[in-house]
Design an enzyme around this catalytic site. Structure first.
Site, short mmCIF file in Angstrom:
data_model
loop_
_atom_site.label_atom_id
_atom_site.label_comp_id
_atom_site.label_asym_id
_atom_site.label_seq_id
_atom_site.Cartn_x
_atom_site.Cartn_y
_atom_site.Cartn_z
NE ARG A 23 -3.86 1.97 2.45
CZ ARG A 23 -4.10 2.67 3.55
NH1 ARG A 23 -3.50 2.36 4.69
NH2 ARG A 23 -4.97 3.66 3.52
CG HIS A 51 -1.15 5.43 -0.03
ND1 HIS A 51 -1.75 5.83 1.15
CD2 HIS A 51 -2.06 4.64 -0.64
CE1 HIS A 51 -2.96 5.31 1.23
NE2 HIS A 51 -3.17 4.56 0.17
CG ASN A 74 -0.28 8.65 3.28
OD1 ASN A 74 -0.76 7.68 2.68
ND2 ASN A 74 0.28 9.67 2.67
CG HIS A 124 -8.05 -3.65 -1.30
ND1 HIS A 124 -9.08 -2.78 -1.54
CD2 HIS A 124 -6.97 -2.87 -1.02
CE1 HIS A 124 -8.64 -1.52 -1.43
NE2 HIS A 124 -7.37 -1.56 -1.12
C1 HEM Z 1 -8.81 1.65 -5.85
C2 HEM Z 1 -8.79 2.49 -4.86
C3 HEM Z 1 -8.33 2.14 -3.48
C4 HEM Z 1 -8.92 2.55 -2.33
C5 HEM Z 1 -10.14 3.42 -2.21
C6 HEM Z 1 -8.17 1.96 -1.24
C7 HEM Z 1 -8.44 2.18 0.09
C8 HEM Z 1 -7.85 1.49 1.13
C9 HEM Z 1 -8.19 1.64 2.52
C10 HEM Z 1 -9.20 2.62 3.08
C11 HEM Z 1 -7.47 0.74 3.22
C12 HEM Z 1 -7.54 0.45 4.72
C13 HEM Z 1 -6.68 1.36 5.57
C14 HEM Z 1 -6.89 1.08 7.02
O1 HEM Z 1 -7.98 1.36 7.53
O2 HEM Z 1 -5.98 0.57 7.69
C15 HEM Z 1 -6.65 0.03 2.27
C16 HEM Z 1 -5.78 -0.97 2.59
C17 HEM Z 1 -4.94 -1.57 1.69
N1 HEM Z 1 -4.79 -1.23 0.35
FE1 HEM Z 1 -6.00 -0.04 -0.70
N2 HEM Z 1 -7.15 1.22 -1.76
C18 HEM Z 1 -7.19 1.31 -3.12
C19 HEM Z 1 -6.31 0.76 -4.01
C20 HEM Z 1 -5.22 0.01 -3.64
C21 HEM Z 1 -4.16 -0.38 -4.52
C22 HEM Z 1 -4.04 0.06 -5.97
C23 HEM Z 1 -3.31 -1.14 -3.79
C24 HEM Z 1 -2.03 -1.81 -4.23
C25 HEM Z 1 -1.79 -2.21 -5.43
C26 HEM Z 1 -3.85 -1.24 -2.46
C27 HEM Z 1 -3.32 -1.98 -1.45
C28 HEM Z 1 -3.82 -2.03 -0.16
C29 HEM Z 1 -3.34 -2.94 0.84
C30 HEM Z 1 -2.30 -4.03 0.65
C31 HEM Z 1 -4.04 -2.64 2.01
C32 HEM Z 1 -3.86 -3.32 3.38
C33 HEM Z 1 -2.89 -2.48 4.20
C34 HEM Z 1 -2.56 -3.07 5.57
O3 HEM Z 1 -2.56 -4.28 5.73
O4 HEM Z 1 -2.28 -2.26 6.48
N3 HEM Z 1 -4.98 -0.50 -2.40
N4 HEM Z 1 -6.89 0.51 1.01
#
Ligand code: HEM
Length: 326
Positions: free
Chosen positions: A61, A65, A93, A190
Protein backbone atom coordinates in the site's frame (compact mmCIF):
# COMPACT_ATOMS: atom_id res chain seq x y z
CA UNK A 1 -8.34 17.06 -42.71
CA UNK A 2 -5.38 19.25 -41.76
CA UNK A 3 -6.52 19.44 -38.15
CA UNK A 4 -6.88 15.62 -38.04
CA UNK A 5 -3.35 15.26 -39.36
CA UNK A 6 -2.07 17.66 -36.69
CA UNK A 7 -3.98 15.73 -34.05
CA UNK A 8 -2.42 12.47 -35.26
CA UNK A 9 1.06 14.00 -35.04
CA UNK A 10 0.33 15.29 -31.53
CA UNK A 11 -0.88 11.83 -30.46
CA UNK A 12 2.27 10.19 -31.84
CA UNK A 13 4.54 12.76 -30.17
CA UNK A 14 2.75 12.43 -26.83
CA UNK A 15 2.85 8.62 -27.02
CA UNK A 16 6.57 8.74 -27.82
CA UNK A 17 7.18 11.08 -24.87
CA UNK A 18 5.29 8.74 -22.52
CA UNK A 19 7.24 5.75 -23.81
CA UNK A 20 10.54 7.63 -23.46
CA UNK A 21 9.76 8.62 -19.84
CA UNK A 22 8.91 5.01 -19.03
CA UNK A 23 11.99 3.79 -20.84
CA UNK A 24 14.22 5.80 -18.54
CA UNK A 25 13.74 3.18 -15.86
CA UNK A 26 15.70 0.01 -16.37
CA UNK A 27 15.62 -3.36 -14.62
CA UNK A 28 19.43 -3.43 -14.74
CA UNK A 29 19.89 0.17 -13.61
CA UNK A 30 22.06 -0.80 -10.62
CA UNK A 31 23.78 -3.66 -12.46
CA UNK A 32 27.19 -1.95 -12.16
CA UNK A 33 26.67 0.51 -9.30
CA UNK A 34 24.91 -1.76 -6.79
CA UNK A 35 24.52 -5.32 -8.08
CA UNK A 36 23.53 -6.64 -4.64
CA UNK A 37 20.58 -4.29 -4.09
CA UNK A 38 17.84 -6.80 -4.90
CA UNK A 39 19.47 -9.51 -2.77
CA UNK A 40 19.76 -7.12 0.19
CA UNK A 41 16.12 -6.05 -0.05
CA UNK A 42 15.03 -9.70 -0.42
CA UNK A 43 17.10 -10.81 2.59
CA UNK A 44 15.59 -8.06 4.77
CA UNK A 45 12.07 -8.75 3.51
CA UNK A 46 12.33 -12.49 4.16
CA UNK A 47 13.55 -11.77 7.69
CA UNK A 48 10.88 -9.19 8.44
CA UNK A 49 7.96 -11.07 6.93
CA UNK A 50 8.82 -14.32 8.67
CA UNK A 51 8.68 -12.45 11.99
CA UNK A 52 5.72 -10.21 11.02
CA UNK A 53 3.84 -11.44 7.92
CA UNK A 54 1.27 -8.67 8.40
CA UNK A 55 3.84 -6.15 7.12
CA UNK A 56 3.32 -7.27 3.50
CA UNK A 57 0.04 -5.36 3.09
CA UNK A 58 1.28 -2.02 4.44
CA UNK A 59 4.39 -2.11 2.23
CA UNK A 60 2.41 -2.78 -0.94
CA UNK A 61 0.00 0.00 0.00
CA UNK A 62 2.85 2.40 0.78
CA UNK A 63 4.26 2.07 -2.75
CA UNK A 64 0.78 2.77 -4.19
CA UNK A 65 0.41 5.85 -1.97
CA UNK A 66 3.89 6.98 -2.97
CA UNK A 67 3.17 6.70 -6.69
CA UNK A 68 -0.22 8.48 -6.58
CA UNK A 69 1.17 11.65 -5.01
CA UNK A 70 3.98 13.41 -6.95
CA UNK A 71 4.83 10.12 -8.65
CA UNK A 72 6.92 7.29 -7.21
CA UNK A 73 9.53 9.59 -5.65
CA UNK A 74 9.60 8.50 -2.02
CA UNK A 75 7.62 11.60 -0.99
CA UNK A 76 5.40 9.47 1.24
CA UNK A 77 8.45 8.61 3.34
CA UNK A 78 9.43 12.20 4.25
CA UNK A 79 8.75 13.54 7.75
CA UNK A 80 6.87 16.78 8.35
CA UNK A 81 9.17 19.76 8.98
CA UNK A 82 8.20 22.71 11.16
CA UNK A 83 4.99 24.17 9.79
CA UNK A 84 4.99 22.09 6.65
CA UNK A 85 2.94 18.93 7.05
CA UNK A 86 4.12 16.05 4.89
CA UNK A 87 2.04 13.39 3.09
CA UNK A 88 2.89 10.95 5.86
CA UNK A 89 0.79 12.92 8.35
CA UNK A 90 -2.27 13.31 6.12
CA UNK A 91 -5.40 11.29 6.96
CA UNK A 92 -5.10 8.55 4.29
CA UNK A 93 -1.50 7.86 5.33
CA UNK A 94 -2.09 7.74 9.07
CA UNK A 95 -3.05 4.10 8.61
CA UNK A 96 0.20 3.25 6.80
CA UNK A 97 2.74 1.16 8.73
CA UNK A 98 6.29 0.05 8.12
CA UNK A 99 8.14 3.37 7.77
CA UNK A 100 10.78 2.28 10.29
CA UNK A 101 11.30 -0.93 8.39
CA UNK A 102 11.78 0.90 5.06
CA UNK A 103 14.40 3.02 6.82
CA UNK A 104 16.18 -0.11 8.05
CA UNK A 105 16.25 -1.68 4.60
CA UNK A 106 17.51 1.57 3.08
CA UNK A 107 20.27 1.65 5.75
CA UNK A 108 21.31 -1.88 4.79
CA UNK A 109 21.42 -0.84 1.11
CA UNK A 110 23.37 2.35 1.99
CA UNK A 111 25.96 0.27 3.81
CA UNK A 112 26.66 -1.78 0.68
CA UNK A 113 26.24 1.03 -1.86
CA UNK A 114 26.40 4.54 -0.34
CA UNK A 115 24.48 7.35 -2.11
CA UNK A 116 23.43 5.09 -4.97
CA UNK A 117 19.94 3.61 -4.60
CA UNK A 118 16.90 5.85 -4.11
CA UNK A 119 14.31 5.36 -1.39
CA UNK A 120 11.67 5.27 -4.15
CA UNK A 121 13.41 2.25 -5.72
CA UNK A 122 13.90 0.52 -2.38
CA UNK A 123 10.15 0.89 -1.75
CA UNK A 124 9.25 -0.41 -5.24
CA UNK A 125 11.42 -3.50 -4.62
CA UNK A 126 9.94 -4.01 -1.16
CA UNK A 127 6.40 -3.85 -2.58
CA UNK A 128 7.27 -6.43 -5.26
CA UNK A 129 8.83 -8.73 -2.66
CA UNK A 130 5.84 -8.24 -0.33
CA UNK A 131 3.58 -9.61 -3.08
CA UNK A 132 5.92 -12.39 -4.12
CA UNK A 133 6.57 -13.56 -0.54
CA UNK A 134 2.77 -13.64 -0.04
CA UNK A 135 2.65 -16.26 -2.85
CA UNK A 136 1.74 -13.73 -5.50
CA UNK A 137 3.43 -12.98 -8.84
CA UNK A 138 7.05 -12.00 -9.32
CA UNK A 139 8.04 -9.29 -11.78
CA UNK A 140 11.23 -7.51 -12.73
CA UNK A 141 11.09 -3.99 -11.30
CA UNK A 142 12.32 -1.22 -13.62
CA UNK A 143 14.69 0.90 -11.51
CA UNK A 144 16.41 4.27 -11.60
CA UNK A 145 13.84 6.44 -9.81
CA UNK A 146 15.23 9.46 -7.98
CA UNK A 147 13.88 10.80 -4.69
CA UNK A 148 11.83 13.99 -4.51
CA UNK A 149 12.47 16.79 -2.06
CA UNK A 150 8.86 17.84 -1.54
CA UNK A 151 6.01 16.28 0.41
CA UNK A 152 2.75 18.16 0.98
CA UNK A 153 -0.03 16.74 3.06
CA UNK A 154 -2.90 18.28 1.04
CA UNK A 155 -1.73 16.56 -2.13
CA UNK A 156 -2.93 13.24 -0.71
CA UNK A 157 -6.36 14.29 -2.02
CA UNK A 158 -5.18 12.53 -5.19
CA UNK A 159 -5.55 9.20 -3.38
CA UNK A 160 -8.87 7.46 -3.90
CA UNK A 161 -11.00 7.36 -0.73
CA UNK A 162 -12.79 4.12 0.27
CA UNK A 163 -16.12 5.91 -0.28
CA UNK A 164 -15.35 6.54 -3.96
CA UNK A 165 -17.78 5.52 -6.69
CA UNK A 166 -16.73 4.15 -10.07
CA UNK A 167 -16.57 7.56 -11.77
CA UNK A 168 -14.36 9.01 -9.05
CA UNK A 169 -12.10 5.96 -9.11
CA UNK A 170 -11.62 6.07 -12.87
CA UNK A 171 -10.92 9.81 -12.76
CA UNK A 172 -8.31 9.48 -10.02
CA UNK A 173 -6.63 6.59 -11.84
CA UNK A 174 -6.80 8.35 -15.23
CA UNK A 175 -5.02 11.33 -13.66
CA UNK A 176 -2.07 8.95 -13.20
CA UNK A 177 -2.35 7.52 -16.72
CA UNK A 178 -3.85 4.33 -15.32
CA UNK A 179 -6.89 2.91 -17.09
CA UNK A 180 -9.97 0.97 -16.07
CA UNK A 181 -8.17 -2.35 -16.37
CA UNK A 182 -5.38 -1.11 -14.07
CA UNK A 183 -8.11 -0.08 -11.62
CA UNK A 184 -9.78 -3.48 -11.45
CA UNK A 185 -6.44 -5.31 -11.43
CA UNK A 186 -4.66 -3.15 -8.83
CA UNK A 187 -7.70 -3.04 -6.54
CA UNK A 188 -6.96 -6.72 -5.95
CA UNK A 189 -4.04 -5.54 -3.83
CA UNK A 190 -6.83 -5.87 -1.25
CA UNK A 191 -6.31 -9.64 -1.34
CA UNK A 192 -3.73 -9.08 1.42
CA UNK A 193 -3.75 -7.00 4.55
CA UNK A 194 -6.13 -5.52 7.04
CA UNK A 195 -8.30 -2.43 7.42
CA UNK A 196 -9.42 -0.38 10.37
CA UNK A 197 -13.16 -0.45 11.06
CA UNK A 198 -13.38 3.31 10.58
CA UNK A 199 -12.37 2.97 6.93
CA UNK A 200 -15.71 1.33 6.11
CA UNK A 201 -18.01 1.66 9.17
CA UNK A 202 -20.05 4.37 7.41
CA UNK A 203 -21.36 1.49 5.26
CA UNK A 204 -22.67 -0.22 8.40
CA UNK A 205 -24.10 2.70 10.41
CA UNK A 206 -23.98 6.01 8.60
CA UNK A 207 -24.15 5.66 4.86
CA UNK A 208 -26.16 8.83 4.20
CA UNK A 209 -25.37 10.74 7.39
CA UNK A 210 -28.42 9.52 9.39
CA UNK A 211 -26.30 7.66 12.00
CA UNK A 212 -28.67 4.76 12.70
CA UNK A 213 -28.66 1.00 12.22
CA UNK A 214 -30.82 1.25 9.11
CA UNK A 215 -28.50 3.72 7.39
CA UNK A 216 -26.50 1.10 5.51
CA UNK A 217 -24.81 0.78 2.14
CA UNK A 218 -27.40 -1.15 0.10
CA UNK A 219 -24.68 -2.58 -2.15
CA UNK A 220 -23.13 -4.57 0.73
CA UNK A 221 -24.33 -8.19 1.08
CA UNK A 222 -26.43 -8.48 4.27
CA UNK A 223 -24.82 -11.50 5.95
CA UNK A 224 -21.39 -10.02 5.48
CA UNK A 225 -22.68 -6.72 6.83
CA UNK A 226 -23.86 -8.53 9.99
CA UNK A 227 -20.45 -10.13 10.37
CA UNK A 228 -18.69 -6.79 9.94
CA UNK A 229 -21.03 -5.21 12.50
CA UNK A 230 -20.11 -7.84 15.06
CA UNK A 231 -16.44 -7.04 14.50
CA UNK A 232 -16.96 -3.27 14.39
CA UNK A 233 -19.74 -2.60 16.90
CA UNK A 234 -19.70 1.20 16.69
CA UNK A 235 -18.80 4.15 14.51
CA UNK A 236 -16.18 5.35 17.00
CA UNK A 237 -14.01 2.24 16.91
CA UNK A 238 -10.51 3.54 16.18
CA UNK A 239 -8.45 0.45 16.75
CA UNK A 240 -10.04 -2.79 15.51
CA UNK A 241 -8.53 -4.35 12.39
CA UNK A 242 -10.50 -6.52 9.98
CA UNK A 243 -9.05 -8.88 7.37
CA UNK A 244 -9.48 -7.42 3.88
CA UNK A 245 -9.80 -10.87 2.27
CA UNK A 246 -11.25 -12.97 5.09
CA UNK A 247 -9.79 -16.46 5.21
CA UNK A 248 -6.70 -15.71 3.12
CA UNK A 249 -5.58 -12.20 4.01
CA UNK A 250 -1.93 -13.27 4.15
CA UNK A 251 -2.02 -14.94 0.75
CA UNK A 252 -1.99 -13.11 -2.56
CA UNK A 253 -4.68 -14.99 -4.49
CA UNK A 254 -8.08 -14.64 -6.20
CA UNK A 255 -9.88 -14.29 -2.86
CA UNK A 256 -10.49 -10.57 -3.41
CA UNK A 257 -12.49 -11.16 -6.60
CA UNK A 258 -14.45 -14.02 -5.00
CA UNK A 259 -15.57 -11.68 -2.20
CA UNK A 260 -16.29 -8.70 -4.44
CA UNK A 261 -18.35 -10.87 -6.83
CA UNK A 262 -20.57 -11.78 -3.85
CA UNK A 263 -20.94 -8.10 -2.90
CA UNK A 264 -18.58 -8.67 0.01
CA UNK A 265 -15.91 -6.15 -0.93
CA UNK A 266 -14.90 -4.28 2.22
CA UNK A 267 -15.03 -0.75 0.84
CA UNK A 268 -17.65 1.01 -1.23
CA UNK A 269 -14.86 1.44 -3.81
CA UNK A 270 -14.43 -2.35 -4.02
CA UNK A 271 -18.17 -2.82 -4.55
CA UNK A 272 -18.10 -0.06 -7.18
CA UNK A 273 -16.22 -2.43 -9.51
CA UNK A 274 -19.54 -4.23 -10.02
CA UNK A 275 -21.20 -1.08 -11.38
CA UNK A 276 -19.33 -1.03 -14.70
CA UNK A 277 -19.67 -3.74 -17.34
CA UNK A 278 -15.92 -4.13 -18.01
CA UNK A 279 -14.74 -4.24 -14.41
CA UNK A 280 -17.68 -6.42 -13.38
CA UNK A 281 -16.81 -8.95 -16.08
CA UNK A 282 -13.17 -8.95 -14.91
CA UNK A 283 -14.23 -9.50 -11.28
CA UNK A 284 -16.58 -12.34 -12.22
CA UNK A 285 -14.09 -14.05 -14.52
CA UNK A 286 -11.40 -14.04 -11.84
CA UNK A 287 -13.80 -15.03 -9.08
CA UNK A 288 -14.11 -18.23 -11.10
CA UNK A 289 -10.37 -18.81 -11.71
CA UNK A 290 -7.63 -17.78 -14.16
CA UNK A 291 -5.08 -17.00 -11.46
CA UNK A 292 -2.16 -17.05 -13.90
CA UNK A 293 -3.83 -14.46 -16.09
CA UNK A 294 -4.53 -12.28 -13.04
CA UNK A 295 -0.95 -12.60 -11.84
CA UNK A 296 0.38 -11.48 -15.25
CA UNK A 297 -2.09 -8.57 -15.28
CA UNK A 298 -1.15 -7.55 -11.74
CA UNK A 299 2.55 -7.59 -12.55
CA UNK A 300 1.98 -5.47 -15.68
CA UNK A 301 -0.17 -2.92 -13.83
CA UNK A 302 2.34 -2.68 -10.98
CA UNK A 303 5.11 -1.88 -13.47
CA UNK A 304 2.83 0.74 -15.03
CA UNK A 305 1.99 2.26 -11.62
CA UNK A 306 5.68 2.17 -10.72
CA UNK A 307 6.35 4.44 -13.72
CA UNK A 308 3.97 7.19 -12.68
CA UNK A 309 5.66 10.61 -12.85
CA UNK A 310 9.06 9.24 -11.86
CA UNK A 311 12.06 11.52 -11.43
CA UNK A 312 15.11 10.31 -13.35
CA UNK A 313 18.53 11.43 -14.53
CA UNK A 314 19.63 14.55 -12.66
CA UNK A 315 16.20 15.27 -11.17
CA UNK A 316 15.69 15.04 -7.41
CA UNK A 317 18.34 13.29 -5.33
CA UNK A 318 19.38 9.99 -3.79
CA UNK A 319 18.35 10.47 -0.19
CA UNK A 320 20.66 9.10 2.48
CA UNK A 321 17.78 8.61 4.91
CA UNK A 322 14.27 8.13 3.58
CA UNK A 323 12.57 10.35 6.15
CA UNK A 324 14.58 13.53 5.43
CA UNK A 325 15.95 15.26 2.36
CA UNK A 326 19.74 15.44 2.16
C1 HEM B 1 -8.81 1.65 -5.85
C2 HEM B 1 -8.79 2.49 -4.86
C3 HEM B 1 -8.33 2.14 -3.48
C4 HEM B 1 -8.92 2.55 -2.33
C5 HEM B 1 -10.14 3.42 -2.21
C6 HEM B 1 -8.17 1.96 -1.24
C7 HEM B 1 -8.44 2.18 0.09
C8 HEM B 1 -7.85 1.49 1.13
C9 HEM B 1 -8.19 1.64 2.52
C10 HEM B 1 -9.20 2.62 3.08
C11 HEM B 1 -7.47 0.74 3.22
C12 HEM B 1 -7.54 0.45 4.72
C13 HEM B 1 -6.68 1.36 5.57
C14 HEM B 1 -6.89 1.08 7.02
O1 HEM B 1 -7.98 1.36 7.53
O2 HEM B 1 -5.98 0.57 7.69
C15 HEM B 1 -6.65 0.03 2.27
C16 HEM B 1 -5.78 -0.97 2.59
C17 HEM B 1 -4.94 -1.57 1.69
N1 HEM B 1 -4.79 -1.23 0.35
FE1 HEM B 1 -6.00 -0.04 -0.70
N2 HEM B 1 -7.15 1.22 -1.76
C18 HEM B 1 -7.19 1.31 -3.12
C19 HEM B 1 -6.31 0.76 -4.01
C20 HEM B 1 -5.22 0.01 -3.64
C21 HEM B 1 -4.16 -0.38 -4.52
C22 HEM B 1 -4.04 0.06 -5.97
C23 HEM B 1 -3.31 -1.14 -3.79
C24 HEM B 1 -2.03 -1.81 -4.23
C25 HEM B 1 -1.79 -2.21 -5.43
C26 HEM B 1 -3.85 -1.24 -2.46
C27 HEM B 1 -3.32 -1.98 -1.45
C28 HEM B 1 -3.82 -2.03 -0.16
C29 HEM B 1 -3.34 -2.94 0.84
C30 HEM B 1 -2.30 -4.03 0.65
C31 HEM B 1 -4.04 -2.64 2.01
C32 HEM B 1 -3.86 -3.32 3.38
C33 HEM B 1 -2.89 -2.48 4.20
C34 HEM B 1 -2.56 -3.07 5.57
O3 HEM B 1 -2.56 -4.28 5.73
O4 HEM B 1 -2.28 -2.26 6.48
N3 HEM B 1 -4.98 -0.50 -2.40
N4 HEM B 1 -6.89 0.51 1.01
Amino acid sequence: MASRAILAVVVVVVAAAVAAAAAQLDEKFYGQSCPSVEAIVRREMVRALSAAPSLAGPLLRMHFHDCFVRGCDGSVLLDSQGNSTAEKDATPNKTLRGFGFVERVKAAVEKACPDTVSCADVLALMARDAVWLSKGPFWAVPLGRRDGRVSISNETNQLPPPTANFTQLTQLFAAKNLDVKDLVVLSAGHTIGTSHCFSFSDRLYNFTGMVNVHDVDPTLEVQYMARLRSKCPSLDDNTTLVEMDPGSFKTFDLGYYKHVAKRRGLFHSDGALLTDAFTRAYVERHAAGFQEEFFADFAASMVKMGNVDVLTGAQGEIRKKCSVVN
